[in-house]
Scaffold this motif. Structure first.
Motif, PDB file in Angstrom:
ATOM      1  N   GLY A  66       0.814  -1.210   0.000  1.00 40.11           N
ATOM      2  CA  GLY A  66       0.000   0.000   0.000  1.00 40.11           C
ATOM      3  C   GLY A  66       0.852   1.266   0.000  1.00 40.11           C
ATOM      4  O   GLY A  66       1.828   1.351   0.737  1.00 40.11           O
ATOM      5  N   GLY A  67       0.481   2.218  -0.827  1.00 40.98           N
ATOM      6  CA  GLY A  67       1.117   3.531  -0.832  1.00 40.98           C
ATOM      7  C   GLY A  67       2.512   3.590  -1.428  1.00 40.98           C
ATOM      8  O   GLY A  67       3.178   4.622  -1.368  1.00 40.98           O
ATOM      9  N   ILE A  68       2.940   2.489  -2.047  1.00 36.31           N
ATOM     10  CA  ILE A  68       4.311   2.407  -2.546  1.00 36.31           C
ATOM     11  C   ILE A  68       4.515   3.188  -3.863  1.00 36.31           C
ATOM     12  O   ILE A  68       5.654   3.513  -4.234  1.00 36.31           O
ATOM     13  N   GLY A  69       3.409   3.476  -4.561  1.00 38.30           N
ATOM     14  CA  GLY A  69       3.500   4.229  -5.820  1.00 38.30           C
ATOM     15  C   GLY A  69       2.985   3.477  -7.034  1.00 38.30           C
ATOM     16  O   GLY A  69       3.310   3.821  -8.174  1.00 38.30           O
ATOM     17  N   LYS A  70       2.135   2.465  -6.833  1.00 36.94           N
ATOM     18  CA  LYS A  70       1.593   1.663  -7.936  1.00 36.94           C
ATOM     19  C   LYS A  70       0.811   2.517  -8.939  1.00 36.94           C
ATOM     20  O   LYS A  70       1.042   2.438 -10.147  1.00 36.94           O
ATOM     21  N   THR A  71      -0.102   3.329  -8.418  1.00 31.13           N
ATOM     22  CA  THR A  71      -0.958   4.114  -9.309  1.00 31.13           C
ATOM     23  C   THR A  71      -0.143   5.168 -10.053  1.00 31.13           C
ATOM     24  O   THR A  71      -0.265   5.320 -11.272  1.00 31.13           O
ATOM     25  N   THR A  72       0.715   5.857  -9.319  1.00 32.14           N
ATOM     26  CA  THR A  72       1.552   6.889  -9.930  1.00 32.14           C
ATOM     27  C   THR A  72       2.410   6.301 -11.045  1.00 32.14           C
ATOM     28  O   THR A  72       2.417   6.814 -12.167  1.00 32.14           O
ATOM     29  N   TYR A 131      -6.436  11.256 -10.241  1.00 31.87           N
ATOM     30  CA  TYR A 131      -5.081  11.524 -10.729  1.00 31.87           C
ATOM     31  C   TYR A 131      -5.120  12.162 -12.114  1.00 31.87           C
ATOM     32  O   TYR A 131      -4.258  12.944 -12.473  1.00 31.87           O
ATOM     33  N   ASN A 160      10.778   2.215  -6.004  1.00 34.09           N
ATOM     34  CA  ASN A 160      10.276   3.585  -6.096  1.00 34.09           C
ATOM     35  C   ASN A 160      10.810   4.426  -4.942  1.00 34.09           C
ATOM     36  O   ASN A 160      10.977   3.945  -3.834  1.00 34.09           O
ATOM     37  N   PRO A 203      13.699   7.764  -8.664  1.00 29.01           N
ATOM     38  CA  PRO A 203      14.041   8.572  -7.484  1.00 29.01           C
ATOM     39  C   PRO A 203      12.835   9.278  -6.872  1.00 29.01           C
ATOM     40  O   PRO A 203      11.797   9.413  -7.517  1.00 29.01           O
ATOM     41  N   GLU A 249      10.759  12.290  -6.124  1.00 37.66           N
ATOM     42  CA  GLU A 249      10.613  13.504  -6.933  1.00 37.66           C
ATOM     43  C   GLU A 249       9.671  14.478  -6.228  1.00 37.66           C
ATOM     44  O   GLU A 249       8.450  14.282  -6.239  1.00 37.66           O
TER      45      GLU A 249
HETATM   46  N1  LIG Z   1       8.874   8.677  -6.952  1.00 36.32           N
HETATM   47  C1  LIG Z   1       8.085   9.399  -6.180  1.00 36.32           C
HETATM   48  N2  LIG Z   1       8.535  10.563  -5.621  1.00 36.32           N
HETATM   49  C2  LIG Z   1       7.723  11.297  -4.833  1.00 36.32           C
HETATM   50  N3  LIG Z   1       6.464  10.980  -4.518  1.00 36.32           N
HETATM   51  C3  LIG Z   1       5.958   9.839  -5.024  1.00 36.32           C
HETATM   52  C4  LIG Z   1       6.735   8.986  -5.879  1.00 36.32           C
HETATM   53  N4  LIG Z   1       5.958   7.934  -6.232  1.00 36.32           N
HETATM   54  C5  LIG Z   1       4.765   8.117  -5.636  1.00 36.32           C
HETATM   55  N5  LIG Z   1       4.754   9.252  -4.907  1.00 36.32           N
HETATM   56  C6  LIG Z   1       3.645   9.788  -4.090  1.00 36.32           C
HETATM   57  O1  LIG Z   1       3.309   8.791  -3.129  1.00 36.32           O
HETATM   58  C7  LIG Z   1       1.908   8.814  -2.867  1.00 36.32           C
HETATM   59  C8  LIG Z   1       1.336   7.409  -3.033  1.00 36.32           C
HETATM   60  O2  LIG Z   1       1.440   7.025  -4.376  1.00 36.32           O
HETATM   61  P1  LIG Z   1       0.357   6.093  -5.094  1.00 36.32           P
HETATM   62  O3  LIG Z   1      -1.023   6.569  -4.835  1.00 36.32           O
HETATM   63  O4  LIG Z   1       0.788   5.963  -6.508  1.00 36.32           O
HETATM   64  O5  LIG Z   1       0.604   4.718  -4.294  1.00 36.32           O
HETATM   65  P2  LIG Z   1      -0.217   3.347  -4.433  1.00 36.32           P
HETATM   66  O6  LIG Z   1       0.767   2.249  -4.281  1.00 36.32           O
HETATM   67  O7  LIG Z   1      -1.030   3.363  -5.669  1.00 36.32           O
HETATM   68  O8  LIG Z   1      -1.168   3.424  -3.163  1.00 36.32           O
HETATM   69  P3  LIG Z   1      -2.412   2.439  -2.835  1.00 36.32           P
HETATM   70  O9  LIG Z   1      -1.810   1.167  -2.319  1.00 36.32           O
HETATM   71  O10 LIG Z   1      -3.181   3.180  -1.794  1.00 36.32           O
HETATM   72  O11 LIG Z   1      -3.173   2.243  -4.113  1.00 36.32           O
HETATM   73  C9  LIG Z   1       1.297   9.853  -3.823  1.00 36.32           C
HETATM   74  O12 LIG Z   1       1.087  11.056  -3.143  1.00 36.32           O
HETATM   75  C10 LIG Z   1       2.368  10.025  -4.883  1.00 36.32           C
HETATM   76  O13 LIG Z   1       2.363  11.322  -5.447  1.00 36.32           O
END
Ligand SMILES: Nc1ncnc2c1ncn2[C@@H]1O[C@H](COP(=O)(O)OP(=O)(O)OP(=O)(O)O)[C@@H](O)[C@H]1O
Ligand SMILES: [Mg+2]
Length: 251
Positions: A13-19, A50, A174, A193, A195
């Protein structure tokens, strides 16, 4: 109509999958690929947020759904059909199952080089359903960092998806620099990195569409996108068995 590749994007969770799913999708579109993205997160379906697409309401949810198109990207998310961004969805397993089944099988995706599937965190009904639906024909990209929790989540998910013949194309780290986290044996495809501009972008609805990022970030994203695409097409979703290969060669 054909979808050439299915790629699940999974991790803690929250690791950055969606981004990362969205940034990769936009990068592949730039390179002329036909890409779709399915938001498999039914509890927090945030892809429309997003991308700055307002929720359209339940009356738009019909039998024959077509994905929305945003800058050439085909998008489908439960978030499109809710009344408000914060409408809570707390369905039990069987309903989640049916909705995802509909999203994968009944939606007019058209011809795609790639359908990305942005997974929710954990291992729940969505994982079971997609594992069954895409048995043997999807591959998975893991998102992690080097924390023990994130690494174990990748190992857990990998063991889970293997039961369905869903093979990993590799891992992206990430918010980190390139190094191998302890105990992670999967192929490393890239390190993206941290960002700060991305945090700014996430404060605005649709901010991700206009986000560019610094030079190091852009280079690492490009490399990752190329590597992923190569891996996807090298390991075909339907590998020929040795027997089939011999037969084809006429041996
Ligand atoms: N490389 C990065 N640098 C800075 N911020 C980042 C980076 N990747 C992701 N983020 C930030 O981290 C937060 C969580 O990212 P994201 O929603 O993509 O995670 P997720 O894995 O999809 O979460 P979930 O498990 O809740 O679906 C967002 O605010 C996003 O902007
Ligand atoms: Mg997400």
């Amino acid at each position: 109509l054909e979808i050439k590749n299915y790629l699940l994007v999974a991790g803690k969770g929250g690791i950055g999958k969606t981004t990362l799913s969205l940034l990769l999708a936009l990068r592949w579109l730039e390179k002329g690929k036909r890409v779709g993205i399915l938001d498999a997160n039914l509890s927090s379906p945030d892809i429309p947020l997003y991308l700055g697409i307002p929720p359209l309401g339940v009356e738009t949810l019909k039998e024959d759904i077509e994905p929305l198109e945003v800058q050439g990207l085909k998008v489908l998310s439960l978030g499109l059909f809710l009344e408000r961004r914060w409408t809570p969805v707390s369905w039990r397993g069987p309903i989640r199952h049916r909705v995802l089944q509909h999203f994968v099988n009944k939606v007019q995706w058209g011809d795609l080089d790639l359908l990305l599937i942005d997974m929710p965190p954990g291992i729940g009904e969505e994982h079971l359903t997609l594992g069954e639906l895409l048995k043997g024909k999807a591959q998975v990209l893991f998102v992690s960092d080097s924390s023990r929790g994130a690494v174990f989540e990748v190992k857990r998910l990998n063991a889970f998806f293997r039961q369905f013949g869903i093979k990993p194309i590799g891992v992206v780290l990430n918010k980190e620099s390139w190094h191998r986290p302890r105990g992670l044996k999967l192929k490393l495809l890239g390190a993206i990195p941290f960002e700060p501009e991305l945090l700014l972008a996430s404060k605005e609805e649709g901010g991700l569409l206009y986000f560019e990022g610094g030079k190091t970030f852009r280079t690492s994203l490009k490399r990752l996108a190329n590597r992923c695409f190569r891996m996807l097409n090298r390991e075909s979703g339907y590998p020929l068995t040795l027997k089939a290969r011999i037969l084809l060669k006429g041996g």
